[in-house]
Structure formats: C-alpha cells, structure tokens
Scaffold this motif. Structure first.
Motif, PDB file in Angstrom:
ATOM      1  N   THR A   1     -16.886  24.440  20.901  1.00  0.00           N
ATOM      2  CA  THR A   1     -16.645  24.292  19.224  1.00  0.00           C
ATOM      3  C   THR A   1     -17.369  25.457  18.848  1.00  0.00           C
ATOM      4  N   ALA A   2     -17.153  25.560  17.579  1.00  0.00           N
ATOM      5  CA  ALA A   2     -17.856  26.602  16.742  1.00  0.00           C
ATOM      6  C   ALA A   2     -19.431  26.350  16.507  1.00  0.00           C
ATOM      7  N   THR A   3     -19.710  24.831  16.469  1.00  0.00           N
ATOM      8  CA  THR A   3     -20.840  24.660  16.361  1.00  0.00           C
ATOM      9  C   THR A   3     -21.795  24.896  17.718  1.00  0.00           C
ATOM     10  N   ALA A   4     -21.314  24.618  18.831  1.00  0.00           N
ATOM     11  CA  ALA A   4     -21.901  24.873  20.099  1.00  0.00           C
ATOM     12  C   ALA A   4     -22.097  26.411  20.119  1.00  0.00           C
ATOM     13  N   MET A   5     -21.103  27.229  19.892  1.00  0.00           N
ATOM     14  CA  MET A   5     -21.173  28.608  19.873  1.00  0.00           C
ATOM     15  C   MET A   5     -22.425  29.093  19.029  1.00  0.00           C
ATOM     16  N   LYS A   6     -22.498  28.409  17.833  1.00  0.00           N
ATOM     17  CA  LYS A   6     -23.567  28.869  16.971  1.00  0.00           C
ATOM     18  C   LYS A   6     -25.051  28.707  17.645  1.00  0.00           C
ATOM     19  N   ASP A   7     -24.994  27.464  18.328  1.00  0.00           N
ATOM     20  CA  ASP A   7     -26.160  27.196  19.128  1.00  0.00           C
ATOM     21  C   ASP A   7     -26.500  28.114  20.268  1.00  0.00           C
ATOM     22  N   LEU A   8     -25.375  28.643  21.070  1.00  0.00           N
ATOM     23  CA  LEU A   8     -25.594  29.735  21.907  1.00  0.00           C
ATOM     24  C   LEU A   8     -26.257  30.746  21.109  1.00  0.00           C
ATOM     25  N   LEU A   9     -25.537  31.366  20.264  1.00  0.00           N
ATOM     26  CA  LEU A   9     -25.854  32.692  19.368  1.00  0.00           C
ATOM     27  C   LEU A   9     -27.512  32.553  19.159  1.00  0.00           C
ATOM     28  N   SER A  10     -27.603  31.238  18.680  1.00  0.00           N
ATOM     29  CA  SER A  10     -29.255  31.090  18.234  1.00  0.00           C
ATOM     30  C   SER A  10     -30.262  31.248  19.489  1.00  0.00           C
ATOM     31  N   MET A  11     -29.911  30.740  20.923  1.00  0.00           N
ATOM     32  CA  MET A  11     -30.332  30.806  22.100  1.00  0.00           C
ATOM     33  C   MET A  11     -30.271  32.101  22.580  1.00  0.00           C
ATOM     34  N   LEU A  12     -29.264  33.048  22.221  1.00  0.00           N
ATOM     35  CA  LEU A  12     -29.439  34.685  22.689  1.00  0.00           C
ATOM     36  C   LEU A  12     -30.493  35.520  21.932  1.00  0.00           C
ATOM     37  N   ALA A  13     -30.840  34.927  20.709  1.00  0.00           N
ATOM     38  CA  ALA A  13     -31.974  35.703  20.166  1.00  0.00           C
ATOM     39  C   ALA A  13     -33.157  35.831  21.280  1.00  0.00           C
ATOM     40  N   THR A  14     -33.480  34.994  22.217  1.00  0.00           N
ATOM     41  CA  THR A  14     -34.465  35.297  23.176  1.00  0.00           C
ATOM     42  C   THR A  14     -34.259  36.445  23.756  1.00  0.00           C
ATOM     43  N   VAL A  15     -33.042  37.108  24.182  1.00  0.00           N
ATOM     44  CA  VAL A  15     -32.397  38.203  24.731  1.00  0.00           C
ATOM     45  C   VAL A  15     -32.049  39.171  23.855  1.00  0.00           C
TER      46      VAL A  15
END
Ligand code: SER
Length: 867
Positions: A818-832
């Motif tokens: 879902t778009a919400t889950a993808m937003k979460d992925l984007l926030s986790m990608l901030a670490t890289v």
C-alpha cells in the motif's frame, strides 16, 4: 463653438495680452520624481514658480495634456460613473511668474468667459478661499458679482497644491450653474454641493508658498498665478451637452465604440453607458501616455498605465466578447492627432502595446472573475471582499485594486481596503529596497558650476555642508559622513542615462574617495567621509576618475550613433524609451513594434562603425529649444529642458540631440563598437546593449581566439567552425538515440537473469538491480517491466548519465503493498541517505552516492509488514 475654435480663442486671447504661447509638455514629467504624470498646466513651470529657473517671459499660456490616475490627483475610480471625471484631459491655463497677481488674473478670466466665448454672466458663480478677502473684493467690487454668488470654502476646496511638496497657494474657482435639471432645486444649493448642478470650469491659483516635506509652507520669493480650465468641461458648457462625453472631443470615439460593439450609446442602460465612458476616456489616456513613451510595468507610472488598460479590459467585456479596445486608437488619433503629431507617427507602437497588454491580461481576467464569482456564490451576496482576497486577486491574477472595487461595487459589496494595504505593506517590506536618494536641506538659491565638460580636476571652496543627520551646517568633524557643496565641480551627476562620475577629493593633503553624488536644484553635492575637520570656505580639489569617465564618454557618443543608425534603419518613429551609459557598456531601449532581424542588427553595427572610422568631430552648442526643434534636433521625453537654454550635441551629418552628457571630441575616439545583446524588456520595446573602445576590442580578441582554438581542435578553417560544430551536435544526438536503444535491448536481455536471482522471503520476494550511467526514465521503465514480469518488490538503482548522483526506483507489483507501507519504507531508507517521494506503490528516490545496506533495509521493511 467647436473644441478647435475654443483652443484658438484661448491662445489668441492670452497672447494678445502679452502671454508667450508654450506647447504642452510630455505626459512623462521631466526630472520630477514627485510626480507620476503631468497633472496640471503648471508642472512644466514648477522651477519658475520656485525661482530656481529663469526665462525671458513672465507670462505664459498653454494647453497641457494631463493624466490624473494616481498620486495626489486621482480620478480613476470615478471615471464612467459621472458626467465629468476623466483620467486624461487637456488643461487650458494662463500663468504669471512674478508678474500680475489676483486682480488681473480674475479680470482676464472673467473677460474671456463672458466676452470672448460669451457665457451668460448670470450663470457664473465663484468660490474663494475662506480667508482670502482680497479675491472676494475683486469679484464683488470690481467684477460686480453679487454676494450670494460668491462662496467662501476651506482649504480642501480652495487651496491648491501640486503634490505633497512644491508650489501651492489659495485659489478661486469659477462655476457654471447648469440649472436645476442637473441637481438640487433648492435655493440653498451652491458650489461645494455634491450634486451636478454647479460645474467647476476654471481654477485660478495664487501661488504664494513652497510646501516642504514637513508640511511647512515657506513664502515664495515672487508670487505667481497658475490657472487651469478643463477644455472638455468648457466644451460641454459651450456646446450645451450634458456630459463631456457628448462633446466633439469624445463623440468620434463613442461612435467608434458603437461601431465595434454594435451597441448604441444613447439608448443604453446606465451600466452600459458607464462602459462606453470608461473606454472612451481610457483609450485617450493610454494612447497619449504610450505616445509619450510610457509602457505598462509592475510599478510607478507604468503600473498606473497598466491599471487603466486592465480597467478598460474589464469594461470592454460588457460591450463585446471581442477585445476591441486597442482598435479605438484610431478614433483618438482622429480627434487629438492634429494637436499631438506623435500620436500619428507612433500609431503602430501604441496599438501593439495595447493589444499585447490586453491579450496577456485576458486569461487572468477570466480566471480572477471566476474566483470572485465563486466567492459571491459561496459566501452569499452581502459579503465583503477581504483584504487577503483582494491581495490574492492582485498578486496572482493581476487585478489592480480599482478593478476589484468595480466588481465589488457591481455586487453591492465593499472591499476591505485597509486589509489589502496591510498585505501590500507586508509584501513591500519584503521586497522593496529604499531608493536611497535623499532630499538634502540645500538652500534653493545655492548653485554649483559644472566644469566637467572641459576639465577633470577643479579646485573650489566649500559653500555648504550637510551632516550625516541631514542638517545644514558650516563645520563637520573628521570621520563623519557628510555631503559637501562646492561652488564648482568637475563631477558629472547622473542625468540623461549617463551614470555619475567616480573620483576623489583632496583636502589639506588628505585624499578620500567620493561615495555619492547628487544634484538638487542647481546645486551639486558629493558625499565623503571627512578625512579631517571641514569648514565652509575651505578649498577642496576634486578629481574625476579619468579612465572611467573616458570609457563612459565613448559609450555616450556611441549611444547617439546608435540612435541615429536606428532612425536610419527604422524611420523617425523610433523613440528612446530609456538609456543607461556606464563606463562598462551602454544600454539603449527604444519602442519598436516590428521584430529586429540579425541582418538589421548587423547593418546598424556596421553603420555605427563606419561613422567611427569617419572620425567626425563632435560639437556642442547652446541654443533655444525652439531653434533646436526647428533645426530638427532629436529630443527625448522625460528630459528636463529649459526652453531658453538647451545644449545640442551634434555629429554633423549624422545626429543632433539635446543632451547634457559628456562626449568624445571626434567619433574616432570611440575606437570600435560591438552590439552584444538584443532583447525585448517589455511589450513594444526593444533593448540593445553594446560595448566600445578597449572593452569592444577585448571582446573581439576573445571571440577571435576562441574561434581559432576551436578551429585548431576541429582541424577545420575558422569560417567552417560553425557548420562543423552544428554537424557534430546532430551526430551526438543520433548517437544518444542509438545508445538508448542499445541500453534498452541490453536491459531486456538481462531481465530473465535478474528474475532468476530474486530473493524470496516468507511474505514478499524482492530483487535489487544496479545499473550504471542510465537516465532515470529508463530506470523507471526497467522497474515497471520487472514488476510486471515477476511479482514482488523491485528496486532499480543506478547512476545518472554523466553524473555522480544516484537515482532509485522501488516498486511493488500492484496489490502486494500500500502507499502507506511504501511511505514507511521511504522513511526507513533515510538511514541509507535515500530521499524522495511516493506515488501509489512506487518510490522515486535519489541519493548523493550508491547506498550501502540497502538490502537490509528492504528486508527489515518486509519483515515489519509481513502479516
Ligand atoms: N494647478 C491648478 C489645477 O490644477 C490650476 O491650474 O487646478
């Protein structure tokens, strides 16, 4: 009597009484920043009233073009809704400069009205300033007007001032009683009443004071008379019609509107009649303003012009869906052209500027009107238009406040003007820088002789000093900033486009640079930080920066050559719209309705350089404006010319211009001229930038050596460099297309392997593909293809073509996240260090370099979201 007969009668009457006939000045005020447009006959005589200028005559008569649509005298909002308000009108006036005063002024006016044009004396009333017993007595005792027809009024009505500062004085006004059909029937009705019965036709001002910026009125050395009578109003009275719009000054324009809109003025509703009047007035003001060199702009007088055009566009909509306003120009030319020949010669420029401005605004007019309509629908009819909304309409849709007010008025609501002003102030505070031109308390009688035409070094005594707190003094202390006024100066102060000189001054052995120059009245001041104590009477040596002056001078004479070459190329209708002459370059703006081709530009440049090679001596002479005009000398709007003493700069056989600037001795001194830029800074205007002398030479050197090195690199002769480079660019384009096709094929070929190598987890399979030197759109295509071929998450990451930075597309086969889950992925990608945005189930991201640990992040996310 026709308007043309009235014009003749007026000039004849006053010239027979010793007045010199003076033509109307331009609508663009000369050298007077306190004024947007000429708004009274006296403007061009301001210096005579103040005593800072002398002429051979002390009595003058004129008919002056005026615009009252901004600043102190502003009638814009009334136009259309009354019988008499106009933004453009012609003011008939007689003037006395220290010659006659109240008595003769009143006698002249009375004789002209009752004798020459035979108005019925019993219909004339007058008002006088409440404290002016002298004027009252003249009217009553000498003229014989009964007391009941002389009204005393306060300063609001009977004290005239040109602006917030400048000449002013009490006045007496003459009114025509047009009868009870026009207004109140009561006996108590008199001038000053707001009904239309009493029409003010002539204002006689007795100039006595010079108003200072602090509001104090200083007495003038000599009193004067300034009178003003609207030609249009006088026509309405003499031609016995109810409004100025029905006089012979306006009827041809009204007829043209009828023809173009297919509507009839006489039988129209008041609403439609108002539109007729607005257009008839606005086409006169805009046509005349543009003819005098004004162009629509975001501020100053250009903005006033824009406001008028936009207001006209709004009212034109009521008459026809066709944008016919610009076509009315010809009817103005037919009525005013005989008196103002510029209207005819500049017809195409005027038409083009009006058409472009109307066209540019038409879309915003529709959109802004829609915003207002929605507002009225949503908030009910009686809702005020808030300041914020009026500001948005202004800022986003280009609605001048006057336009919003018109629409509000039509809906019976008001506009929160104070709120609008607050928003404007906020914006101004953010964007406006102070102009930085101070007004110094220099006595108006003080003058400085300019020696800089013939010498670059002068020594002269100090005659006044002004402290950093802007007070006039006789001593300033060492280390303080001050303005110094000497009796002579070689420093040129910015004028006619030529920038101020740079230079240094020496005081008792100390040398210090000047940091500012200013001309006020006839005095020239320079600013310095005092290197030691300075006293009035001390001698100062002033030295102009020779090199900067020499370059400026070359550029200035080249500007004259450019102007002449443009006239040779495009005809005499070319009009200067501004110029800038600096040590580094020259800039010349001119109004020109047609495009300028490269070939024309080259021919202009060739003509200029031919005149430079001819080494023609440049000479200057002082003459009268009349003689100069007779000799065909070019003069420009906005310049302040003393009619009795103008300076002509002539390049015999090529150009003769009125100019106060500094020039080379002969055209050969310019050396060389190269045009570097042609642009169009505003509708109907073109701009040329050019360099001269050593700067032009260096430019040629650079261009030549660049061409040489490219030709060596390409191994082709210089004349083939351009074609070769163009050919190579075409070749590169083809190679890029070929590469793209190859990359795509390669990616498609490698796809099965990537699918095979997909990582499986308990809930979602994923694949990471790293590519190099691939544009982002190809990364996106690859990710989409993969997600379609093999269900799961695909991360395609790669470096951009010829760039370090990394782009990254992460997409999940539709239905698996879902778009919400993808937003979460984007926030986790901030670490890289991947940042970006999410659309549906796709992340478009980027990172400064190739990230490490991407796989762990993706796995952690899959883990987190598996159910
Ligand atoms: N200056 C005065 C006015 O404009 C009289 O000319 O009314």
């Amino acid at each position: 009597m026709k308007s043309s007969e009235l014009r003749h009668a007026f000039f004849t009457f006053f010239t027979q009484r010793g007045h010199t006939s003076v033509p109307s000045s331009s609508l663009i005020p000369a050298d007077d920043p306190t004024l947007l447009f000429a708004n009274a006959g006296m403007n061009q005589f301001k210096g005579l009233f103040l005593g800072t200028e002398q002429r051979t005559y002390t009595r003058a008569v004129s008919i002056q073009k005026c615009i009252r649509a901004g600043g102190k005298h502003n009638d814009l909002e009334n136009v259309g809704f009354t019988d008499r308000h106009l933004t453009f009108f012609e003011m008939m006036g007689n003037f006395s400069f220290g010659d006659y005063f109240k008595h003769e002024a009143i006698l002249f006016a009375w004789e002209f009205l009752t004798n020459t044009i035979a108005l019925n004396p019993d219909t004339l009333w007058v008002s006088v300033f409440e404290q002016d017993n002298e004027a009252y007595d003249i009217w009553h005792t000498h003229i014989g007007i009964p007391r009941q027809r002389i009204i005393r009024l306060g300063a609001r009505d009977n004290f005239w001032q040109m602006g917030d500062t400048g000449p002013c004085g009490p006045c007496t006004e003459i009114y025509v009683d047009r009868g009870t059909n026009y207004g109140c029937a009561e006996n108590t009705c008199a001038p000053g009443c707001h009904c239309n019965r009493f029409l003010e036709i002539w204002n006689l001002v007795f100039m006595q004071y010079n108003r200072q910026s602090d509001g104090i009125d200083l007495p003038l050395a000599k009193t004067g008379v300034d009178t003003g009578m609207g030609l249009d109003r006088l026509c309405a009275v003499v031609q016995n019609v109810s409004s100025v719009f029905e006089t012979d000054l306006f009827m041809p324009i009204i007829t043209a509107i009828e023809r173009l809109s297919e509507k009839r003025y006489a039988s129209s509703t008041p609403d439609i009649k108002a539109a007729f009047r607005v257009l008839a007035d606005h086409i006169r003001s805009t046509t005349c303003a543009i003819a005098d060199g004004c162009v629509p702009a975001a501020d100053g007088r250009g903005y006033v012009l824009r406001k008028i055009i936009r207001r006209a566009a709004l009212f034109a909509q009521k008459l026809s869906p066709e944008p016919f306003f610009p076509a009315l120009v010809d009817s103005v030319i037919s009525t005013l052209g005989p008196w103002y020949p510029d209207l005819t010669t500049r017809r195409d420029v005027i038409y083009t500027i009006l058409s472009q401005e109307v066209e540019q605004f038409s879309r915003n007019l529709t959109r802004g009107t829609q915003v207002l309509t929605n507002h009225f629908t949503e908030s009910g009819p009686a809702h005020t238009i808030s300041g914020t909304m009026a500001f948005t309409l202004y800022d986003t849709y280009g609605f001048p406040l006057e336009l919003t007010k018109v629409i509000a008025h039509e809906h019976g609501v008001s506009v929160d003007v104070a709120g609008f002003e607050k928003e404007m102030d906020r914006q101004r505070a953010q964007s406006i820088k102070k102009s930085g031109t101070p007004v110094l308390p220099i006595p108006t009688t003080m003058s400085t002789t300019f020696t800089g035409y013939s010498e670059l070094l002068s020594k002269a005594p100090v005659q006044a000093l002004i402290t950093e707190h802007n007070t006039l003094t006789t001593t300033v202390e060492s280390g303080t900033d001050c303005w110094v006024i000497t009796t002579q100066t070689p420093f040129y102060v910015e004028c006619g486009g030529q920038v101020s000189d740079q230079g240094v001054v020496q005081i008792n052995g100390y040398t210090t640079p000047i940091t500012g120059l200013l001309k006020q009245g006839n005095a020239i001041a320079f600013r310095i930080t005092a290197p030691q104590q300075i006293r009035c009477g001390d001698f100062i040596t002033m030295q102009v920066d020779q090199q900067a002056r020499a370059q400026t001078t070359k550029n200035h004479t080249a500007t004259h050559l450019l102007q002449a070459a443009l006239m040779a190329q495009f005809g005499p209708s070319i009009k200067q719209a501004g110029s800038l002459v600096t040590p580094h370059y020259l800039r010349f703006d001119f109004s020109c309705a047609v495009p300028v081709t490269t070939a024309q530009l080259q021919s202009i440049e060739t003509i200029i350089n031919e005149q430079i090679c001819n080494n023609i001596p440049v000479n200057t002479r002082i003459t009268t404006l009349a003689e100069a005009q007779q000799a065909g000398v070019t003069a420009f709007f906005g310049e302040k010319y003393n009619p009795e003493q103008v300076r002509v700069v002539a390049i015999p056989g090529v150009s003769a211009e009125l100019c106060g600037g500094t020039h080379v001795r002969a055209t050969g001194d310019i050396g060389l001229c190269k045009i570097t830029e042609l642009s169009s800074p505003s509708a109907g205007n073109k701009r040329i930038v050019a360099v001269t002398g050593p700067t032009a030479f260096r430019l040629f050197q650079t261009i030549a050596s660049t061409a040489k090195s490219i030709s060596l690199q390409l191994r082709v002769p210089e004349e083939r460099v351009y074609d070769t480079v163009a050919g190579q660019q075409e070749h590169i384009k083809q190679l890029h297309t070929q590469l793209r096709t190859n990359r795509k094929e390669l990616i498609t070929l490698r796809m099965p392997r990537w699918v095979e190598q997909m990582h499986t987890t308990s809930s979602l399979s994923y694949g990471i593909v790293v590519l190099e030197q691939v544009p982002v759109d190809e990364l996106r295509d690859a990710a989409q293809q993969l997600a379609a071929q093999a269900s799961g998450l695909w991360c395609v990451i790669g470096t951009e073509l010829a760039q370090e930075k990394v782009s990254c597309i992460i997409t999940v086969t539709s239905g698996l996240s879902t778009a919400t889950a993808m937003k979460d992925l984007l926030s986790m990608l901030a670490t890289v260090h991947i940042k970006g945005g999410v659309r549906d189930t796709t992340i478009h991201g980027g990172a400064p370099r190739m990230p490490e640990g991407l796989r762990s992040v993706i796995e952690a996310w899959i883990q987190k979201h598996s159910t």
